[in-house]
Write an enzyme that holds these catalytic residues in place. Structure first.
Site, mmCIF file in Angstrom:
data_model
loop_
_atom_site.group_PDB
_atom_site.id
_atom_site.type_symbol
_atom_site.label_atom_id
_atom_site.label_comp_id
_atom_site.label_asym_id
_atom_site.label_seq_id
_atom_site.Cartn_x
_atom_site.Cartn_y
_atom_site.Cartn_z
ATOM 1 N N ALA A 66 1.047 2.312 4.017
ATOM 2 C CA ALA A 66 1.918 1.386 4.724
ATOM 3 C C ALA A 66 1.071 0.297 5.369
ATOM 4 C CB ALA A 66 2.725 2.135 5.788
ATOM 5 N N GLY A 112 2.115 6.279 2.664
ATOM 6 C CA GLY A 112 3.423 5.882 2.145
ATOM 7 C C GLY A 112 3.444 5.698 0.645
ATOM 8 N N GLU A 115 3.913 9.116 -0.721
ATOM 9 C CA GLU A 115 5.282 9.496 -0.383
ATOM 10 C C GLU A 115 6.283 8.819 -1.314
ATOM 11 O OE1 GLU A 115 5.440 10.484 4.289
ATOM 12 O OE2 GLU A 115 4.607 8.511 3.828
ATOM 13 N N GLU A 135 -2.532 10.287 7.281
ATOM 14 C CA GLU A 135 -1.922 9.850 8.535
ATOM 15 C C GLU A 135 -2.506 10.488 9.787
ATOM 16 O OE1 GLU A 135 1.257 8.947 5.424
ATOM 17 O OE2 GLU A 135 -0.310 10.439 5.762
#
Length: 259
Positions: A66, A112, A115, A135
């Protein structure tokens, strides 16, 4: 439909969606998440598209994570809203799409990015791909489904280790874990995915959508067997079922109307 951060290419029954932020290693920002939602929504409505391939531009990254600069100063409330909106707009949306989505992982798939790949219905990776959920090294946890989908795909213990160590794994390990279905060269990645998409496209679009729904139900707070029974019965009322059974009995190739 015009986009700033993604490219959409329709070729026969297969659409290729490319996240196109190469200078940012295709990192997901809010605009890109919205654009991906809009693209997937439009492709789902397009009867000519049977399968979607999702990939990243360039040779380095699928999605490297992200865009941290967008939320580094967020409050607790803002962080929660960010996660909830991402789930709704993109990650859950892709997982529950009625059309098969193949992730063509062409490099780094981190945070992300991994994900998003896991939200797709299955994954094919190039030899240079690297995957992980880093993360916790930033003082946060995966917020776009990583704590749920990774254990579902590779098992709780392996997922716990990857999340807790914030480590990256290579494609051999990812293949051994079942995180990816196939590993090919970067040069062959899209072509390989297109061949898989072509095989999928030969089948009933209606049956495929019911299959996705039934499989997903088994990983949610619902009875997957009940959903399977319901979906199986519903297939009998479709034009695709009539065509498929007729073609089988007549020993010809089915021409599914998608209804």
């Amino acid at each position: 439909m015009k986009f700033n951060n993604i490219l959409v290419n329709d070729k026969e029954a297969t659409a290729i969606v490319t996240i196109n932020r190469p200078t940012k290693l295709n990192a997901l920002n809010r605009e890109t998440i919205q654009e991906l939602h809009d693209a997937f929504e439009a492709l789902e409505k397009d009867k000519g598209v049977k399968v979607i391939i999702l990939t990243g531009s360039g040779e380095k990254a699928f999605v490297a994570g992200a865009d941290i600069s967008e939320f580094a100063d967020f409050s607790e409330k803002e962080g929660g809203k960010l996660s909830a909106k991402g789930h709704k707009l993109l990650f859950d949306f892709v997982e529950n799409l009625s059309k098969p989505v193949i992730a063509a992982v062409n490099g780094f798939a981190l945070g992300g990015g991994l994900e998003l790949a896991m939200a797709c219905h299955f994954r094919v990776a190039s030899h240079n791909a690297r995957m992980g959920l880093p993360e916790v090294s930033l003082g946060v946890i995966p917020g776009y489904g990583g704590t749920q989908r990774l254990p579902q795909l590779i098992g709780k213990g392996r997922a716990m280790e990857l999340i807790m160590t914030a480590s990256m794994i290579d494609v051999d390990r990812a293949l051994g874990y079942g995180l990816v279905n196939h590993v090919v060269s970067q040069e062959q990645l899209i072509e390989f995915c297109q061949k898989l998409a072509s095989k999928i496209s030969n089948n009933s679009p209606v049956a495929l959508s019911y299959a996705i729904k039934a499989v997903n139900a088994g990983f949610k707070n619902s009875n997957g067997y009940d959903e399977e029974i319901k979906a199986f019965g519903a297939c009998f009322g479709t034009e695709d079922f009539k065509e498929g059974t007729s073609a089988f009995l007549e020993k010809r190739k089915a021409d599914f109307p998608g209804e």
